[in-house]
Structures are given as structure tokens and as C-alpha cells.
Design an enzyme around this catalytic site. Structure first.
Site, PDB file in Angstrom:
ATOM      1  N   ARG A  14      -6.268   7.286 -10.530  1.00 30.59           N
ATOM      2  CA  ARG A  14      -5.993   6.911 -11.927  1.00 30.59           C
ATOM      3  C   ARG A  14      -5.760   8.116 -12.825  1.00 30.59           C
ATOM      4  O   ARG A  14      -6.031   8.081 -14.021  1.00 30.59           O
ATOM      5  CB  ARG A  14      -7.123   6.037 -12.491  1.00 30.59           C
ATOM      6  CG  ARG A  14      -7.479   4.806 -11.681  1.00 30.59           C
ATOM      7  CD  ARG A  14      -6.334   3.867 -11.385  1.00 30.59           C
ATOM      8  NE  ARG A  14      -5.748   3.341 -12.600  1.00 30.59           N
ATOM      9  CZ  ARG A  14      -4.553   2.779 -12.663  1.00 30.59           C
ATOM     10  NH1 ARG A  14      -3.813   2.687 -11.584  1.00 30.59           N
ATOM     11  NH2 ARG A  14      -4.086   2.319 -13.788  1.00 30.59           N
ATOM     12  N   THR A  37       3.916   2.659   0.410  1.00 29.26           N
ATOM     13  CA  THR A  37       3.198   2.748   1.684  1.00 29.26           C
ATOM     14  C   THR A  37       1.976   1.838   1.731  1.00 29.26           C
ATOM     15  O   THR A  37       1.315   1.757   2.756  1.00 29.26           O
ATOM     16  CB  THR A  37       2.745   4.200   1.945  1.00 29.26           C
ATOM     17  OG1 THR A  37       1.845   4.600   0.910  1.00 29.26           O
ATOM     18  CG2 THR A  37       3.936   5.142   2.013  1.00 29.26           C
ATOM     19  N   HIS A  52       1.891  -3.123 -10.094  1.00 27.68           N
ATOM     20  CA  HIS A  52       2.636  -1.856 -10.084  1.00 27.68           C
ATOM     21  C   HIS A  52       4.143  -2.121 -10.086  1.00 27.68           C
ATOM     22  O   HIS A  52       4.892  -1.444 -10.792  1.00 27.68           O
ATOM     23  CB  HIS A  52       2.255  -1.009  -8.861  1.00 27.68           C
ATOM     24  CG  HIS A  52       0.986  -0.254  -9.038  1.00 27.68           C
ATOM     25  ND1 HIS A  52       0.948   1.052  -9.421  1.00 27.68           N
ATOM     26  CD2 HIS A  52      -0.309  -0.631  -8.889  1.00 27.68           C
ATOM     27  CE1 HIS A  52      -0.301   1.464  -9.502  1.00 27.68           C
ATOM     28  NE2 HIS A  52      -1.090   0.451  -9.176  1.00 27.68           N
ATOM     29  N   ALA A  54       5.712  -4.739 -11.280  1.00 26.25           N
ATOM     30  CA  ALA A  54       6.085  -5.243 -12.600  1.00 26.25           C
ATOM     31  C   ALA A  54       6.114  -4.112 -13.633  1.00 26.25           C
ATOM     32  O   ALA A  54       7.017  -4.069 -14.484  1.00 26.25           O
ATOM     33  CB  ALA A  54       5.115  -6.341 -13.039  1.00 26.25           C
ATOM     34  N   ASP A  86       5.180   6.618  -2.703  1.00 23.07           N
ATOM     35  CA  ASP A  86       3.870   6.392  -3.300  1.00 23.07           C
ATOM     36  C   ASP A  86       3.054   5.506  -2.369  1.00 23.07           C
ATOM     37  O   ASP A  86       3.345   4.326  -2.250  1.00 23.07           O
ATOM     38  CB  ASP A  86       4.024   5.750  -4.670  1.00 23.07           C
ATOM     39  CG  ASP A  86       2.787   5.878  -5.548  1.00 23.07           C
ATOM     40  OD1 ASP A  86       1.774   6.433  -5.085  1.00 23.07           O
ATOM     41  OD2 ASP A  86       2.839   5.413  -6.697  1.00 23.07           O
TER      42      ASP A  86
END
Length: 182
Positions: A14, A37, A52, A54, A86
Site C-alpha cells: 500500500r 500475476t 484494481h 475498475a 504487477d
């Protein structure tokens, strides 16, 4: 069109690393390809993946590849595109759970990166700044992640560390020490 070189974007959980990587790719003006991934192993992870996707919005071609990252890059990297991977941490976890050799997969990935016909932005977690994991598996994973991050950082011209949403350039193309190392 802004220039984008292949880059590694590191940070903690984060930290804003994925958002920063997405901005780099979007600013390139190239066709955007997102290589995901993550495996939706449970409902919470499936919800996270959907959220993610969206948040990224339209304009991204999404490729899901849990294990054969090198193969996905060979298939998807082409002139006029910018590829975002990612993330390397989930990829490494997937490899280890599947019983694959992470050192061989890392070497294959790093050998491939300098010759790809478009920029690739790779996102990875920096795990070496926390506590030593309590279990042997945790320590093996942390050590493998550190080796993977070092190998990728050596293979790409740009390395960026993100903390609290703020990017810090660790290595930049054209500076001494930047580029590919054998």
C-alpha cells in the site's frame, strides 16, 4: 510523447507503487498492456482484483499470467506499447507454490528485459526492510524476493522506490551505474 524506459518500481504494501507505475505507463502515450500475476484464490482476492481493474479504468489490455511471465512478455511486448507487470512478488509466490525454480525464472526474465521492443514497468514489493520471518518458508521467500529485486534492478535502466505515495529515483537511465549488468 514522453519517453519511458524499462523500470522497476519498488515499495512496501500500500505504498502507492502500483499507482505510480500505472501513471508512468499512461504518460508514455503508448498502448497500455497490464500483465497481472495475481491468482483469485479466494473471494477477497477476487474482489481486490476486480477493484484494481475498475480503478485502472478503460484503455488497458489486461493479460493474466500467473507463472510464464517471460512468455507473456515475449507475446505482448511490441513497438508502440508499454507493458506494466504487477507484480513480481505475487509471481514469485506463484512460482514457489507451483514448485518451479525461482532462480531460473528470474534469470530468464532478466535476460529477456533488455531486448524487448517496448518499455516494461515492473512492480515489486520491498520485503527486506521488515522483521525476519518466523518460519523457514517465510525466510526462503523473503530471500528469494530480495534476490529477484536485485537481479531485475541490475537488468533495467530505471529503479524507483515509492513510500507514502512519493517516488524516489534510485537509478536512472543515463546515470553512472544505470543499465544492464552481467
Amino acid at each position: 510523447m514522453p519517453s519511458l524506459a524499462t523500470s522497476l518500481v519498488l515499495g512496501g504494501a500500500r505504498s502507492g507503487k502500483s499507482r505510480h507505475a500505472e501513471r508512468l505507463v499512461a504518460a508514455s502515450g503508448c498502448e497500455r498492456v497490464y500483465v497481472a500475476t495475481a491468482a483469485p484464490g479466494d473471494s477477497e482476492m477476487a474482489d481486490r482484483i476486480a477493484r484494481h481493474r475498475a480503478e485502472r479504468g478503460a484503455g488497458w489490455l489486461t493479460i493474466e499470467e500467473e507463472l510464464d511471465l517471460a512468455g507473456a512478455l515475449v507475446r505482448e511486448a511490441r513497438p508502440g506499447r508499454a507493458v506494466l507487470v504487477d507484480c513480481l512478488t505475487l509471481w514469485l509466490s506463484n512460482l514457489m507454490v507451483a514448485g518451479r525454480d525461482p532462480e531460473a525464472a528470474s534469470a530468464e526474465l532478466c535476460g529477456l528485459l533488455p531486448g524487448l521492443p517496448c518499455p516494461v514497468v515492473l512492480v515489486s514489493n520491498e520485503l527486506g526492510m521488515g522483521l525476519v520471518p518466523e518460519t523457514p518458508l517465510g525466510r526462503r521467500f523473503r530471500d528469494a524476493q530480495g534476490r529477484l529485486n536485485q537481479a531485475v534492478a541490475a537488468a533495467v535502466p530505471n529503479v524507483i522506490f515509492v513510500a507514502a505515495g512519493l517516488p524516489l529515483t534510485l537509478k536512472q537511465a543515463g546515470e553512472p551505474g544505470a543499465g544492464s549488468f552481467a
